[in-house]
Structure formats: C-alpha cells, structure tokens
Motif scaffolding. Structure first.
Motif, mmCIF file in Angstrom:
data_model
loop_
_atom_site.group_PDB
_atom_site.id
_atom_site.type_symbol
_atom_site.label_atom_id
_atom_site.label_comp_id
_atom_site.label_asym_id
_atom_site.label_seq_id
_atom_site.Cartn_x
_atom_site.Cartn_y
_atom_site.Cartn_z
ATOM 1 N N GLU A 1 -8.188 -2.351 0.567
ATOM 2 C CA GLU A 1 -7.566 -3.315 -0.346
ATOM 3 C C GLU A 1 -6.756 -4.351 0.432
ATOM 4 O O GLU A 1 -6.795 -5.540 0.119
ATOM 5 C CB GLU A 1 -6.676 -2.582 -1.351
ATOM 6 N N LEU A 2 -6.044 -3.908 1.454
ATOM 7 C CA LEU A 2 -5.260 -4.827 2.277
ATOM 8 C C LEU A 2 -6.172 -5.810 3.002
ATOM 9 O O LEU A 2 -5.903 -7.018 3.021
ATOM 10 C CB LEU A 2 -4.421 -4.036 3.287
ATOM 11 N N PHE B 1 -9.065 9.411 2.690
ATOM 12 C CA PHE B 1 -9.734 8.489 1.771
ATOM 13 C C PHE B 1 -8.729 7.561 1.102
ATOM 14 O O PHE B 1 -8.985 6.368 0.930
ATOM 15 C CB PHE B 1 -10.531 9.246 0.721
ATOM 16 N N LYS B 2 -7.572 8.099 0.723
ATOM 17 C CA LYS B 2 -6.545 7.257 0.099
ATOM 18 C C LYS B 2 -6.062 6.195 1.078
ATOM 19 O O LYS B 2 -5.890 5.028 0.710
ATOM 20 C CB LYS B 2 -5.374 8.112 -0.378
ATOM 21 N N ASN B 3 -5.834 6.595 2.340
ATOM 22 C CA ASN B 3 -5.404 5.634 3.354
ATOM 23 C C ASN B 3 -6.471 4.567 3.563
ATOM 24 O O ASN B 3 -6.161 3.380 3.698
ATOM 25 C CB ASN B 3 -5.098 6.342 4.671
ATOM 26 N N ASN B 4 -7.728 4.993 3.604
ATOM 27 C CA ASN B 4 -8.820 4.035 3.782
ATOM 28 C C ASN B 4 -8.915 3.084 2.593
ATOM 29 O O ASN B 4 -9.204 1.901 2.772
ATOM 30 C CB ASN B 4 -10.144 4.770 3.984
ATOM 31 N N ALA B 5 -8.669 3.590 1.393
ATOM 32 C CA ALA B 5 -8.700 2.724 0.206
ATOM 33 C C ALA B 5 -7.590 1.680 0.279
ATOM 34 O O ALA B 5 -7.806 0.514 -0.050
ATOM 35 C CB ALA B 5 -8.569 3.564 -1.056
#
Length: 99
Positions: free
Chosen positions: A51-52, A43-47
C-alpha cells in the motif's frame, strides 16, 4: 472412596498412550500455529508495504505529470519566443541588405 472401582493397569495403559499421543499432536499444532502467526504477520507487513509503495508511486506519477505539464508550457513559450526572434532577425537581414 473407590468402592466398586475395578480399573486395572491394563485398562489405564492405553489411556496414558492416548494422552501422550494427544499431547504430541497438541504440541505439533501449537508449532504450526506459531508458524502461521509468523506468516500472517509477514503478510500483513507486506500488505502495508504494498500500500505504501502504491501510494508513493501514485504521488510520484502525479508530481511528474505536473512537472511535465510545466515543462511543456515553458517549451511552447520558448519556441514561440524563438520564432519571434527568428522573424525579427529575418526582418533585420532584409533591412540590412538594403543599406
């Protein structure tokens, strides 16, 4: 050392069973925690990726808007120049008829 200790095997057996049950439950919870940590990292990677992507999309839209503005300005100038040329051609045709 164990004066007055009247614990029997029958008293200890349920405790060993309870310990085994708690160890199994603990292992299950550890496995679940590991899985949740993996999901959290995902989830952190997806967030971060979201954002990118959002930032890149905004930058791209701003660049496109800027390019479009320049193209519209150039087009307006070219149309104006073509209208001037057309007017001069019309004057030349009218003058040529009189020759």
């Amino acid at each position: 050392m164990f004066f007055g200790n009247k614990t029997t095997v029958e008293d200890v057996a349920p405790l060993h069973a309870k310990i085994a049950e708690l160890e199994k439950s603990n292992q299950s919870l550890q496995n679940e925690l590991t899985q949740l940590k993996v999901e959290n990292a995902t989830f952190k990677n997806n967030a971060v990726l979201s954002e990118l992507i959002s930032s890149l999309t905004e930058s791209l839209l701003n660049a496109c808007q800027s390019d479009l503005t320049l193209l519209q300005k150039d087009l307006a100038e070219n149309v104006s120049q073509l209208e001037e040329i057309e007017a001069l051609n019309k004057d030349n045709r009218e003058n040529a008829v009189g020759i």
